[in-house]
Structure formats: structure tokens, C-alpha cells
Design a protein around this motif. Structure first.
Motif, PDB file in Angstrom:
ATOM      1  N   ASP A 320       0.820  -0.824  -0.159  1.00  0.00           N
ATOM      2  CA  ASP A 320       0.647  -0.038  -0.068  1.00  0.00           C
ATOM      3  C   ASP A 320       1.207   0.787  -0.067  1.00  0.00           C
ATOM      4  O   ASP A 320       1.172   1.442   1.392  1.00  0.00           O
ATOM      5  N   ARG A 321       0.837   1.604  -1.291  1.00  0.00           N
ATOM      6  CA  ARG A 321       2.073   2.820  -0.957  1.00  0.00           C
ATOM      7  C   ARG A 321       1.728   4.252  -0.306  1.00  0.00           C
ATOM      8  O   ARG A 321       1.627   4.924  -0.153  1.00  0.00           O
ATOM      9  N   ALA A 323      -0.421   4.105   2.224  1.00  0.00           N
ATOM     10  CA  ALA A 323      -0.474   3.883   3.935  1.00  0.00           C
ATOM     11  C   ALA A 323       1.010   4.490   3.702  1.00  0.00           C
ATOM     12  O   ALA A 323       1.603   4.953   5.392  1.00  0.00           O
ATOM     13  N   GLY A 332       5.083   0.070   3.842  1.00  0.00           N
ATOM     14  CA  GLY A 332       3.410  -0.663   2.705  1.00  0.00           C
ATOM     15  C   GLY A 332       3.198  -1.394   3.159  1.00  0.00           C
ATOM     16  O   GLY A 332       1.747  -1.775   2.569  1.00  0.00           O
ATOM     17  N   SER A 334       1.103  -4.226   5.463  1.00  0.00           N
ATOM     18  CA  SER A 334       1.157  -4.402   6.676  1.00  0.00           C
ATOM     19  C   SER A 334       1.311  -5.186   7.876  1.00  0.00           C
ATOM     20  O   SER A 334       1.431  -6.785   6.869  1.00  0.00           O
TER      21      SER A 334
END
Length: 432
Positions: A320-321, A323, A332, A334
């Protein structure tokens, strides 16, 4: 490290130096829950590049045998688990838990032909919710594993398992490298219910953000210690135990469970990561078990019915860039376990260690590699490897503030535990 040393460290198949070293220890083969009852479905097990089948017979005995029928090579995973044996579906040849062929239906019983057929087999023992195997010379088989987490009462320990798509050494070195948490796990640890820091520990960590890394050789492996100044004449120590050949124990922050890992090679390019939370003095709470099963702490969420992580190499670990950019996660990805897998697997199936540029915080990694190479050489020379005895295994990771003059190895917090350990329930062994 030169390419030849890297090759020696990462190859664990039959006949290799590291493979012969691993075969001298009891290793986790699978979770006991994978063979839940007598005559249940057999399970494929690949360990140290050997393809095997695990099953539980009608009498509750466990077996770990060559996957392939001695007749014409059919996989016994398709076999019928019935009447105290595993029967090949092709021509009905049947095997017991020791690998002995007990029936060849096409041959006269009086010929005794089946007595001449025996598959390769290894002992399989339930201990602490894990099925353990020993794959080395039978005459050198050590006592059963005595790691604290494997011998605490039922309810005090919870274990998960996941597939790791890289060589075992990459996974293990990641677990022994404490400095990476400063970056990789930044923004992820604070909110994790299994890894949260108590106020005292947080203050000690913050007071000295530049710890000294002090790896020391131990009877069973290494003490991988970090040391921080904690006021006049005192140090704050956090000590991870690395135990030969593929185990580690790490200390909790106050109130949390203790943590442990086992990194077991499937083959040279993949392995099983067993992740353990346990507490020696109390059962795990319902909230802790719920967090573990939700993939918190060192655990990960897996695809239903498999041990493949939901966030994996094939989907770029759900990177997730946004985030990452908004500083909700540093990398990035989780999840602590998912972050570890992402960087470890990103090195490729087998990292080329001849291209590394190591620094002072890598001293624990360097000593681990040297300890493994030394032990493999000793086994080749006919000597016993370190860490197979109970005294070396009955140790504990710890953190404590100690006088600067204190000798780390004699700290009471990690002395060999005394007293007979309480055994887990339902401990059974194959009859060999």
C-alpha cells in the motif's frame, strides 16, 4: 562470505553438510492439528528436500514415511488410511507407521514377500502441539525436545505455521537481526496487542537509542544481546536466544507472552516458519489467542485451508503505497510477520551473500553463520553437534536492568530451568 560458504550454509538436502547437521536434531514437521484423529487423511510433508507422508493409524500411532509406494512409485497421499496402515490405492500394498510393508495382495501370504519391503521412515512424536521428527542416524537419536514452549501446560502456548518462499537462512537471519525493527516495523509495533511496550521498557529504549550489539556464544547456540545504558553503573539488556540449528527465543515486554520461532527447511528455496507465543506461568488470555489467530504479533493471516499467507509474494504482500507515503506504515506492508516475509523473500530464493556489505549491527548474523559452519564441520568429523541436550534447550530469553559488572551468561533470568517440565497432553510416538 564466499560463494562456496554460502552454498554450504543454504543446502540442506541429503548428504550435504548442513543437511546432515539438521538431521541430528528433532525438528518440527507439522502441527498436531494436521493429523487430528486416527485414520484421518494423510498429509504430504517435505522436509530437508525429502518427500514424505505423515499419517495417524487406527491405534493413534503416528508415522512419517517415504511418500512413494515401493511397488511402482504411486504417491501414498492418495492412499486409504485404514485398519492400522496406509494402503496404496493402485495395487493395495499396505504399510504400517514404521514403513514396513504388511500386505501385498497379489502375492501368496506364505511367500513372505511383504516382509522384504520397507519404506524409509522417521520417528514422529507429538510434543506441545507440534509433531516432531528426527531424520538422522537412529543410534545417535537425542532425547526428545525440551524447549520451554514445547513443555508448558496446555493453554499456555499457541503456535502458527506459514510457508516462507525463500531459503531457511534468510528467514532465520531476519529473526535474529533486532536492528531492523527500528525501520521495517516502525509505526507497526506500538498498536500491536502482542508486542506493545510497557512504560518502563519504552523509557529505557528511548533513553539510549544507540544500543551496543553483544553476541556471545552459548552452549546451544548464541546469546544475541543488545545493551543500553540505564543510568550509573547499570545496563538494560535484551537477550534473544538462538538455539541450533533453527530456533530462537525472544523476550516479551512486561505482561506479554514470550515469543519463539522455528525455521525448518522444506528444500533449499522454501521453508516452514513456526511462530510461537507462550507464557510459562499462566494460560494465554482469550484476547491474546484472538490476536494470534487474527495474525497479530509475529503471526500472519493465511488463506483458508492452507499455510500460505494472505499477503504473499504473488500479490506483492498487498503493498500500500498510500499508507507508506502517509506514514501509516513505514514500508507499505501491514503486519509484522508480513513485513519480515516481504523483505526476506525479496532477496530471491537464495541470497548471494558474497555481495553483502556487513556492519557492526550484523555481528550476531556473522556469528550465527560461523557457528553453523563450525557445527557442520564437526558433524562431518564424527563429533556431536551442540544444543541437542536438554540443558542447552531449557533456557529462556530475557530483558533486565543489571549492574555493569554482571556477567550476562550467569544472569538468573536465563539460567537453565529447574524441575521436571509439565508435559503437553496426548504425547505419542511411532513404534519403530
Amino acid at each position: 562470505m564466499n560463494p562456496e560458504q554460502n552454498k554450504t550454509l543454504t543446502q540442506t538436502g541429503p548428504g550435504t553438510p548442513m543437511g546432515e547437521l539438521f538431521r541430528r536434531y528433532w525438528l518440527p514437521a507439522l502441527l498436531a492439528s494436521e493429523l487430528p484423529e486416527p485414520d484421518c487423511a494423510p498429509v504430504r510433508v517435505k522436509l530437508l528436500s525429502e518427500r514424505l507422508i505423515a499419517f495417524q493409524d487406527s491405534d493413534g500411532k503416528y508415522g512419517l514415511v517415504d511418500e512413494f509406494c515401493a511397488h511402482r512409485g504411486v504417491s501414498l497421499w492418495f492412499g486409504r488410511n485404514e485398519q492400522s496402515g496406509l494402503r496404496c490405492p493402485y495395487h493395495g500394498w499396505k504399510y504400517d507407521t514404521s514403513g514396513q510393508c504388511t500386505e501385498v495382495p497379489s502375492e501368496p501370504l506364505e511367500s513372505g514377500y511383504c516382509k522384504k519391503i520397507k519404506l524409509t521412515s522417521y520417528p514422529l512424536v507429538e510434543r506441545g502441539g507440534v509433531l516432531w521428527t528426527y531424520m538422522g542416524p537412529p543410534e545417535l537419536q537425542p532425547e526428545l525436545p525440551m524447549y520451554e514452549w514445547a513443555t508448558v501446560p496446555a493453554g499456555h502456548c499457541h503456535i502458527s505455521k506459514r510457508l516462507q518462499q525463500c531459503n531457511f537462512l534468510q528467514s532465520m537471519e531476519g529473526g535474529l537481526d533486532s536492528f531492523h525493527s527500528t525501520f521495517l516495523h516502525r509505526m507497526s509495533v506500538g498498536d500491536d496487542p502482542l508486542l506493545k511496550r510497557d512504560a518502563t521498557s519504552a523509557a529505557l529504549l528511548k533513553a539510549d537509542p544507540h544500543p551496543e550489539f553483544v553476541p556471545l556464544e552459548s552452549p546451544g547456540g548464541l546469546y544475541i544481546a543488545t545493551r543500553r545504558n540505564a543510568g550509573e553503573d547499570q545496563y538494560y539488556w535484551r537477550v534473544t536466544q538462538w538455539l541450533m540449528p533453527c530456533f530462537n527465543l525472544f523476550p516479551p515486554y512486561e505482561g506479554n507472552p514470550y515469543g519463539a520461532h522455528a525455521w525448518v527447511p522444506i528444500d533449499d528455496e522454501s521453508g516452514w516458519t513456526f511462530s510461537i507465543d507462550y507464557h510459562p506461568d499462566r494460560p494465554l488470555s482469550a484476547a491474546e489467542v484472538e490476536a494470534i489467530e487474527a495474525g497479530k504479533g509475529i503471526h500472519v493471516s493465511t488463506i483458508a485451508g492452507t499455510f500460505m499467507p494472505v499477503a504473499n509474494k504473488q500479490n506483492d504482500y498487498l503493498m500500500d503505497r498510500v499508507a507508506q507515503r502517509e506514514r501509516r506504515t513505514f514500508c507499505g506492508v501491514s503486519g509484522i510477520g508480513e513485513q519480515d516475509a516481504a523483505v526476506q523473500e525479496s532477496m530471491g530464493p537464495i541470497e548471494d551473500r558474497s555481495k553483502e556489505n556487513l556492519v557492526g549491527t550484523d555481528n550476531g548474523i556473522i556469528m550465527t553463520r560461523n557457528r553453523l559452519l563450525k557445527a557442520a564441520k564437526a558433524v562431518q568429523a564424527g563429533m556431536a553437534p551442540p544444543g541437542v541436550d536438554a540443558a542447552a534447550q531449557r533456557v529462556r530469553a530475557f530483558s533486565a536492568v543489571l549492574p555493569r559488572a554482571a556477567k550476562l551468561a550467569s544472569a538468573p533470568q536465563m539460567q537453565v530451568l529447574t524441575g521436571a517440565p509439565e508435559q503437553s497432553t496426548n504425547s505419542r510416538e511411532t513404534q519403530q
